[in-house]
Scaffold this motif. Structure first.
Motif, PDB file in Angstrom:
ATOM      1  N   UNK A  36       0.808  -1.212   0.000  1.00 57.48           N
ATOM      2  CA  UNK A  36       0.000   0.000   0.000  1.00 57.48           C
ATOM      3  C   UNK A  36       0.843   1.264   0.000  1.00 57.48           C
ATOM      4  N   UNK A  37       0.247   2.339  -0.518  1.00 59.03           N
ATOM      5  CA  UNK A  37       0.794   3.662  -0.298  1.00 59.03           C
ATOM      6  C   UNK A  37       0.344   4.144   1.077  1.00 59.03           C
ATOM      7  N   UNK A  38       1.149   4.997   1.702  1.00 61.63           N
ATOM      8  CA  UNK A  38       0.835   5.436   3.065  1.00 61.63           C
ATOM      9  C   UNK A  38       0.830   6.952   3.164  1.00 61.63           C
ATOM     10  N   UNK A  39      -0.235   7.475   3.752  1.00 65.73           N
ATOM     11  CA  UNK A  39      -0.344   8.902   4.052  1.00 65.73           C
ATOM     12  C   UNK A  39      -0.560   9.056   5.550  1.00 65.73           C
ATOM     13  N   UNK A  40      -0.244  10.231   6.072  1.00 65.42           N
ATOM     14  CA  UNK A  40      -0.448  10.479   7.497  1.00 65.42           C
ATOM     15  C   UNK A  40      -1.054  11.861   7.693  1.00 65.42           C
ATOM     16  N   UNK A  41      -1.686  12.049   8.854  1.00 63.29           N
ATOM     17  CA  UNK A  41      -2.261  13.362   9.145  1.00 63.29           C
ATOM     18  C   UNK A  41      -2.093  13.698  10.624  1.00 63.29           C
ATOM     19  N   UNK A  42      -1.987  14.977  10.871  1.00 63.13           N
ATOM     20  CA  UNK A  42      -1.955  15.508  12.234  1.00 63.13           C
ATOM     21  C   UNK A  42      -2.862  16.732  12.253  1.00 63.13           C
ATOM     22  N   UNK A  43      -3.830  16.738  13.167  1.00 64.35           N
ATOM     23  CA  UNK A  43      -4.802  17.829  13.251  1.00 64.35           C
ATOM     24  C   UNK A  43      -4.779  18.415  14.655  1.00 64.35           C
ATOM     25  N   UNK A  44      -4.620  19.703  14.747  1.00 63.22           N
ATOM     26  CA  UNK A  44      -4.830  20.435  15.993  1.00 63.22           C
ATOM     27  C   UNK A  44      -6.144  21.191  15.862  1.00 63.22           C
ATOM     28  N   UNK A  45      -7.110  20.842  16.714  1.00 65.89           N
ATOM     29  CA  UNK A  45      -8.394  21.537  16.741  1.00 65.89           C
ATOM     30  C   UNK A  45      -8.394  22.560  17.877  1.00 65.89           C
ATOM     31  N   UNK A  46      -8.838  23.784  17.568  1.00 69.58           N
ATOM     32  CA  UNK A  46      -8.858  24.863  18.561  1.00 69.58           C
ATOM     33  C   UNK A  46     -10.276  25.402  18.699  1.00 69.58           C
ATOM     34  N   UNK A  47     -10.767  25.471  19.944  1.00 73.64           N
ATOM     35  CA  UNK A  47     -12.084  26.007  20.201  1.00 73.64           C
ATOM     36  C   UNK A  47     -12.049  27.072  21.284  1.00 73.64           C
ATOM     37  N   UNK A  48     -13.076  27.102  22.065  1.00 71.39           N
ATOM     38  CA  UNK A  48     -13.172  28.058  23.173  1.00 71.39           C
ATOM     39  C   UNK A  48     -13.508  27.269  24.435  1.00 71.39           C
ATOM     40  N   UNK A  49     -12.568  27.229  25.361  1.00 69.68           N
ATOM     41  CA  UNK A  49     -12.768  26.473  26.576  1.00 69.68           C
ATOM     42  C   UNK A  49     -13.684  27.187  27.553  1.00 69.68           C
ATOM     43  N   UNK A  50     -14.112  26.446  28.566  1.00 69.10           N
ATOM     44  CA  UNK A  50     -14.962  27.062  29.570  1.00 69.10           C
ATOM     45  C   UNK A  50     -15.476  26.050  30.567  1.00 69.10           C
ATOM     46  N   UNK A  51     -16.431  26.448  31.363  1.00 67.50           N
ATOM     47  CA  UNK A  51     -17.000  25.620  32.419  1.00 67.50           C
ATOM     48  C   UNK A  51     -17.960  24.594  31.831  1.00 67.50           C
ATOM     49  N   UNK A  52     -17.855  23.364  32.331  1.00 74.17           N
ATOM     50  CA  UNK A  52     -18.730  22.308  31.839  1.00 74.17           C
ATOM     51  C   UNK A  52     -20.194  22.554  32.119  1.00 74.17           C
ATOM     52  N   UNK A  53     -20.483  23.420  33.109  1.00 76.43           N
ATOM     53  CA  UNK A  53     -21.876  23.726  33.445  1.00 76.43           C
ATOM     54  C   UNK A  53     -22.470  24.814  32.560  1.00 76.43           C
ATOM     55  N   UNK A  54     -21.597  25.448  31.745  1.00 72.84           N
ATOM     56  CA  UNK A  54     -22.071  26.513  30.858  1.00 72.84           C
ATOM     57  C   UNK A  54     -21.566  26.285  29.435  1.00 72.84           C
ATOM     58  N   UNK A  55     -21.942  25.169  28.823  1.00 73.17           N
ATOM     59  CA  UNK A  55     -21.410  24.818  27.500  1.00 73.17           C
ATOM     60  C   UNK A  55     -21.821  25.791  26.406  1.00 73.17           C
ATOM     61  N   UNK A  56     -22.906  26.554  26.652  1.00 68.44           N
ATOM     62  CA  UNK A  56     -23.364  27.486  25.626  1.00 68.44           C
ATOM     63  C   UNK A  56     -22.359  28.595  25.355  1.00 68.44           C
ATOM     64  N   UNK A  57     -21.413  28.791  26.276  1.00 67.26           N
ATOM     65  CA  UNK A  57     -20.399  29.842  26.120  1.00 67.26           C
ATOM     66  C   UNK A  57     -19.091  29.296  25.564  1.00 67.26           C
ATOM     67  N   UNK A  58     -19.090  28.038  25.139  1.00 69.08           N
ATOM     68  CA  UNK A  58     -17.842  27.400  24.679  1.00 69.08           C
ATOM     69  C   UNK A  58     -17.985  26.903  23.248  1.00 69.08           C
ATOM     70  N   UNK A  59     -16.845  26.535  22.691  1.00 67.07           N
ATOM     71  CA  UNK A  59     -16.782  25.815  21.417  1.00 67.07           C
ATOM     72  C   UNK A  59     -16.006  24.533  21.714  1.00 67.07           C
TER      73      UNK A  59
END
Length: 394
Positions: free
Chosen positions: A185-208
């Motif tokens: 087989x041919x081989x490819x690789x990937x690396x992804x850094x995902x960036x959002x908006x952190x916050x309190x688990x009790x207020x998910x509406x203010x986060x990404x």
């Protein structure tokens, strides 16, 4: 006595040395692109022998040219010599002396059989025509691999065809395998850094939420193989790393994903890249996150030349080598190989020798308990020797 009879008899006599070399290399493994002492060991082996040796080829590669002095074709024989970042757990008396580094893919055995075969072909060079180029290649295990740089440094200059083989721990002992066309087989690789908006688990509406986005991404990427790739085309997509550190009551602002893709055609390799980026962009939009993507095509598909592979098949089936019980078509193999780069430059053939224990037990390649039956090295030497003699004297 014929040339082949002399070749086989001499290789059998040298089998103990072959095993001794393999065990020394197994005890002293070196990682890809850092195989300095192994390269020196290989070069020193040829001291005083009737051949030319070029070191430092494309990095740590060693190229040996054996010239019969008679006109004819030029065949290149490739053997790799790097190890892996694995802690050995075999219990062998010649286990690795280097913590965290192990020959877990058989490259020590590839080098051992090739050194003894090359030495024997040098001793018998009055009885064959043309030239043989031995490609002792570094860094097969780590992209971009050593083949690419060795080719750029001229290792294939004047070469007509390239042959290589791999000892395979899960294939039946005393059997040699071939396959025409796409063989690795041919081989490819990937690396992804995902960036959002952190916050309190009790207020998910203010986060990404990057963990939610990444989880959906892992599942959605599998639709590429199931719904975008023709069912008659082989492909795998693996997310092998998913990292998100933090407390259990927070929404994480960063996730790291890494993975691996294998295909059996360049067309599918390109298709998956296009679809991969489409899925990633869609997920990022849906969850309002951003990303950095490092997507690489590391090794192309290894394609065996149809005509040359038919020649190898016939050569092996008519060889009358007592240690070989069968010569079979293996079909395509899942792992990737930077031998692919040689095959893109010259018509080539890469085949396999079964190295499982006689009772059929085995540990897979890249496993801490990986081992081979050492009788497979003599089979490899005889098989490759038979092919190259037939090729040069055809």
């Amino acid at each position: 006595m014929s040339l082949k009879e002399k070749l086989f008899q001499t290789l059998k006599q040298k089998e103990p040395r072959m095993i001794e070399i393999r065990r020394y290399l197994h005890e002293n493994p070196e990682l890809s692109f850092k195989e300095y002492q192994t390269a020196k060991y290989i070069a020193d082996f040829y001291n005083g022998k009737d051949c030319s040796v070029r070191t430092g080829v494309g990095g740590n590669g060693v190229v040996v040219t054996i010239d019969s002095g008679k006109p004819g074709r030029t065949a290149a024989l490739r053997a790799d010599f790097d190890a892996l970042p694995i802690q050995e757990d075999t219990g062998l008396p010649f286990s690795s002396k280097v913590p965290g580094v192990m020959h877990a893919c058989g490259h020590d055995a590839h080098t051992a059989y090739m050194l003894i075969l090359a030495e024997t072909l040098i001793e018998l060079k009055d009885e064959w025509s043309g030239k043989i180029v031995i490609l002792h290649q570094h860094a097969e295990e780590l992209p971009p691999g050593g083949a690419k740089s060795m080719i750029a440094d001229g290792c294939l200059d004047g070469v007509d065809n390239v042959f290589g083989l791999h000892l395979i721990s899960n294939l039946k002992n005393s059997t040699v395998y071939y396959h025409a066309g796409a063989v690795h087989t041919g081989q490819s690789s990937f690396k992804i850094d995902l960036y959002g908006k952190g916050g309190h688990g009790a207020m998910p509406q203010d986060t990404h939420d990057t963990i939610l986005a990444a989880s959906d991404l892992v599942v959605s990427l599998q639709s590429i193989v199931s719904r975008r790739v023709d069912p008659f085309d082989m492909a795998t997509l693996t997310v092998g790393r998913f990292e998100a550190s933090g407390a259990p009551n927070i929404v994480n602002a960063h996730v790291l994903l890494e993975g691996d893709i294998r295909t059996l055609s360049a067309k599918v390799q390109q298709l998956i890249e296009v679809e991969f980026k489409r899925v990633l962009e869609g997920i990022a939009t849906m969850y309002n996150v951003t990303y950095n993507l490092d997507y690489r095509h590391n090794y192309p598909v290894t394609v065996n030349d149809e005509k040359l592979t038919a020649f190898v098949e016939q050569s092996l089936k008519s060889a009358n080598i007592p240690e070989i019980e069968a010569v079979l078509d293996s079909g395509a193999q899942g792992p990737s190989e930077d031998f692919a780069y040689y095959a893109k430059e010259r018509p080539s053939c890469y085949f396999h020798v079964g190295a499982a224990a006689k009772d059929g037990t085995f540990y897979p390649h890249h496993n801490p308990k990986f081992m081979i039956d050492e009788n497979s090295m003599l089979i490899a030497a005889k098989a490759m020797g038979n092919v190259v003699v037939d090729y040069l004297n055809e």
